[in-house]
Design an enzyme around this catalytic site. Sequence first.
Site, PDB file in Angstrom:
ATOM      1  N   ASP A   9       0.827  -1.214   0.000  1.00 27.97           N
ATOM      2  CA  ASP A   9       0.000   0.000   0.000  1.00 27.97           C
ATOM      3  C   ASP A   9       0.856   1.257   0.000  1.00 27.97           C
ATOM      4  O   ASP A   9       0.513   2.257  -0.624  1.00 27.97           O
ATOM      5  CB  ASP A   9      -0.943   0.009   1.215  1.00 27.97           C
TER       6      ASP A   9
ATOM      7  N   GLU B 167     -37.480   6.013   4.978  1.00 28.00           N
ATOM      8  CA  GLU B 167     -36.181   6.116   5.654  1.00 28.00           C
ATOM      9  C   GLU B 167     -35.230   6.983   4.840  1.00 28.00           C
ATOM     10  O   GLU B 167     -35.149   6.812   3.634  1.00 28.00           O
ATOM     11  CB  GLU B 167     -35.569   4.708   5.789  1.00 28.00           C
TER      12      GLU B 167
ATOM     13  N   LYS C 254     -32.213   8.085   2.800  1.00 25.83           N
ATOM     14  CA  LYS C 254     -31.226   7.268   2.098  1.00 25.83           C
ATOM     15  C   LYS C 254     -29.845   7.840   2.372  1.00 25.83           C
ATOM     16  O   LYS C 254     -29.469   8.879   1.830  1.00 25.83           O
ATOM     17  CB  LYS C 254     -31.516   7.250   0.595  1.00 25.83           C
TER      18      LYS C 254
ATOM     19  N   LYS D  86     -40.199   1.712   1.599  1.00 26.79           N
ATOM     20  CA  LYS D  86     -40.319   0.245   1.559  1.00 26.79           C
ATOM     21  C   LYS D  86     -41.735  -0.143   1.937  1.00 26.79           C
ATOM     22  O   LYS D  86     -42.310   0.458   2.850  1.00 26.79           O
ATOM     23  CB  LYS D  86     -39.364  -0.388   2.579  1.00 26.79           C
TER      24      LYS D  86
ATOM     25  N   LYS E 203     -35.185  10.068  -5.039  1.00 24.32           N
ATOM     26  CA  LYS E 203     -34.016  10.931  -4.928  1.00 24.32           C
ATOM     27  C   LYS E 203     -34.426  12.384  -4.702  1.00 24.32           C
ATOM     28  O   LYS E 203     -35.477  12.814  -5.177  1.00 24.32           O
ATOM     29  CB  LYS E 203     -33.165  10.838  -6.210  1.00 24.32           C
TER      30      LYS E 203
ATOM     31  N   CYS F  32     -31.725   6.058 -36.477  1.00 25.20           N
ATOM     32  CA  CYS F  32     -30.991   5.625 -37.649  1.00 25.20           C
ATOM     33  C   CYS F  32     -31.108   4.113 -37.592  1.00 25.20           C
ATOM     34  O   CYS F  32     -30.818   3.504 -36.569  1.00 25.20           O
ATOM     35  CB  CYS F  32     -29.526   6.052 -37.540  1.00 25.20           C
TER      36      CYS F  32
ATOM     37  N   CYS G 101     -23.913   1.994 -39.618  1.00 22.24           N
ATOM     38  CA  CYS G 101     -23.719   3.407 -39.272  1.00 22.24           C
ATOM     39  C   CYS G 101     -22.566   3.466 -38.276  1.00 22.24           C
ATOM     40  O   CYS G 101     -22.611   2.845 -37.210  1.00 22.24           O
ATOM     41  CB  CYS G 101     -24.997   3.974 -38.644  1.00 22.24           C
TER      42      CYS G 101
HETATM   43  S1  IVH Z   1     -32.588  -0.752   1.500  1.00 15.85           S
HETATM   44  C1  IVH Z   1     -33.026  -4.168  -1.327  1.00 15.85           C
HETATM   45  N1  IVH Z   1     -32.551   1.308   3.090  1.00 15.85           N
HETATM   46  O1  IVH Z   1     -28.976   2.705  -0.856  1.00 15.85           O
HETATM   47  C2  IVH Z   1     -32.924  -3.070  -0.342  1.00 15.85           C
HETATM   48  N2  IVH Z   1     -30.856   1.141   1.438  1.00 15.85           N
HETATM   49  O2  IVH Z   1     -29.384   1.344  -3.942  1.00 15.85           O
HETATM   50  C3  IVH Z   1     -31.728  -2.242  -0.562  1.00 15.85           C
HETATM   51  N3  IVH Z   1     -29.202   2.919   1.474  1.00 15.85           N
HETATM   52  O3  IVH Z   1     -27.147  -0.219  -1.473  1.00 15.85           O
HETATM   53  C4  IVH Z   1     -31.311  -1.403   0.520  1.00 15.85           C
HETATM   54  N4  IVH Z   1     -30.057   4.039   3.180  1.00 15.85           N
HETATM   55  O4  IVH Z   1     -26.357   1.322   0.347  1.00 15.85           O
HETATM   56  C5  IVH Z   1     -31.949   0.680   2.064  1.00 15.85           C
HETATM   57  N5  IVH Z   1     -32.622   3.061   4.577  1.00 15.85           N
HETATM   58  C6  IVH Z   1     -32.024   2.450   3.568  1.00 15.85           C
HETATM   59  C7  IVH Z   1     -30.859   2.952   2.953  1.00 15.85           C
HETATM   60  C8  IVH Z   1     -30.297   2.258   1.879  1.00 15.85           C
HETATM   61  C9  IVH Z   1     -29.080   3.988   2.276  1.00 15.85           C
HETATM   62  C10 IVH Z   1     -28.303   2.597   0.356  1.00 15.85           C
HETATM   63  C11 IVH Z   1     -27.734   1.201   0.379  1.00 15.85           C
HETATM   64  C12 IVH Z   1     -28.166   0.542  -0.890  1.00 15.85           C
HETATM   65  C13 IVH Z   1     -28.527   1.717  -1.737  1.00 15.85           C
HETATM   66  C14 IVH Z   1     -29.684   1.356  -2.644  1.00 15.85           C
END
Ligand code: IVH
Length: 674
Positions: A39, A116, A118, A282, A306, A423, A429
Amino acid sequence: MKNQEKIKNLYKEKIKKLLKFNNAYFEKDSPIVSDSVFDKLKEELIELAAKNPYLKKIENLDNLIGSKPSAKFEKIKHVKPMLSLGNAFQIKDMLDFKKKINNFLNISSEIELSSEPKIDGISASLRYENGKLVYGLSRGDGIFGENITENLMTIKEIPRSLKNPPRIIEIRGEVYIGKKDFEKLKDKFANPRNAAGGSLRQKDSAQTSKIPLKFFAYGIGEISPQIFKNQTDLLNQLKSWGFPVNFYCKKMKSIDAVEKNHSDLESLRSTLNYDVDGIVYKVNNFDFQERLGSTSNSPRWAIAYKFSSVKASSKINNIVIQVGRTGAITPVAKINPVTVGGVVVSNATLHNEDEINRKDIRVGDTVTIQRAGDVIPQVVSVDISKRNKTSKKFIFPNKCLCGFTTKKEISMTTKKIDSVRRCTRGYECNYTAKEKLKHIVSKDAFDIEGLGKKVIDNFWKLKFIKEPGDIFNLSYKKIEKLEGWGELSIKNLKNAINKSKNIVLDRFIYSIGIRHIGQENAKILANFFKNSQNFSELFISNKRKDILKNLEELDGIGETQIRSIEDFFSNKKNSEIIQSLMSFLNIKNYQKNIKTGKLSNKNIMFTGGFKKMSRSEAKALAEENGAKILGTVSRKLDYLVIGNSKPTKKKITKARELKIDLMTEESWYNLLNR
Ligand code: IVH
């Protein structure tokens, strides 16, 4: 000058060393130095290259080191894959999401959602057996994770043991760095997420422990026995076990509540000590989650809404067109460079001809640009008040960049004229062909690391690659002479290309880019053809007709797909190009993960609507129980399940003629004990 020579020699020497260490580690599987020495050498090289840009000409470190997860961690298969989430950008997308789950479950009342924040960090999965933490994995590719237990153990917030746990439980959550802590690391990493990722993948956990990583728990992987009814109960129990659970998690149902929640959290966003890039919704009830299941990449029961993008104003200097891999012509606005959310934007998409007409977008206009996450920046609106009186309506070119006339197709399903011009010359092409190459090397296709979009652009310009087969016939002698390509990067490229020659049939079918054949359809086709010999019969025109007829039986493959396959294979150039590509490959047979169950080896078909479940759920359930779903009534069919609402009479008559077992909606439920 002399000094420069010295530095060059030093750089070359260090590269040579790295090459040797790498070779010992990766090829011979017997490292000759410790990880920390390795490293350190890597860090020295990076520093040298950063301070002396001319070194790039000798060997571009990006080609060498990259950001690939270190192969040094042990790989462990996730018992339950770590899926990713589909995205919503507008409230309309959330409405669609809600509608889809209602339809799938065949329920008309509003379904409770767990909302929740993200967290923008790195996900990890912690496995507890009999209440003891046994290991922790990174997401990896979702199927295999890296064993990063020691690094995760540096996070004080993660409990080492759980009181009264189920025998097995995997807790999933997000590892992140607080914004304040990131301040001290600002010079080393672009953002907190990168810093968290970098720190988690440190081979030396003592290094990881220097960076204060934090954790939010939000879900589970394997659990036995299942003790939770819904997500809210789970989050509460996680809290009682001592895991940090985000404060802003809550339940809601209506779309109005979703909309309000979104704007509330968005206004709070900048005050939080962690990066949040949206809200995850969810389906709260775990039985519903189970019924909804997932598609190949993401669950049907969750979505990431988002946060709205950042906007900026700029002026359109020109409108040009771009050609995509399906020949789609996309108009792009060349704008005065403007910073949108920290990124300088000078191109913005205008989507298609209809969109330009609808918004009456013209060269010279002052427009609002929007950038959301990793999506291409787009022009959202025009400020007509700033328009110059002499400005003229934009006339959309009807020719592709290759000079040939483009077409608008009529959709087979909606019977409407497509808004996208295309096209239709495919590999003939040059512009389409180059984009097809980029698709072929992409992650879900051949996944050739080191052969990204920019390299394809460059190799294309230099005429090293004109068609897919050329990838496997590259002259490395020529590449060697290019700036930024040294011994090691060439070796890595060679390895990546060789590795990609072993490709499974479904990936191969997806890679060649037949229109309307995405990953899911490629799997259906691969399951039908089984091996590349059978697939190759599509090249033979008198066999193709029969094959296409048989494809009609496949559930998921409709008229649109069949017409597209016919177009693809009847094109001489396509045939030549794909056959030449195949001569370099070892295409592995496709083996569907066939489930065993009450309907093993049975062919089944559904007609009409059901009371208790949607058709999609019925199909998914049949597959879960080992059945194959057919799309037409034929002798191969074992059961035709007739729903109570509006079944197709023709199908029933034909099934009766062929003496196929008919099943009522009720007997279908009984069969599966529903
Ligand atoms: S649920 C199948 N809950 O967002 C369910 N994800 O693309 C997948 N993330 O890889 C995850 N906060 O890294 C879930 N409250 C939350 C989250 C969360 C952040 C991230 C996680 C996941 C990505 C989804």
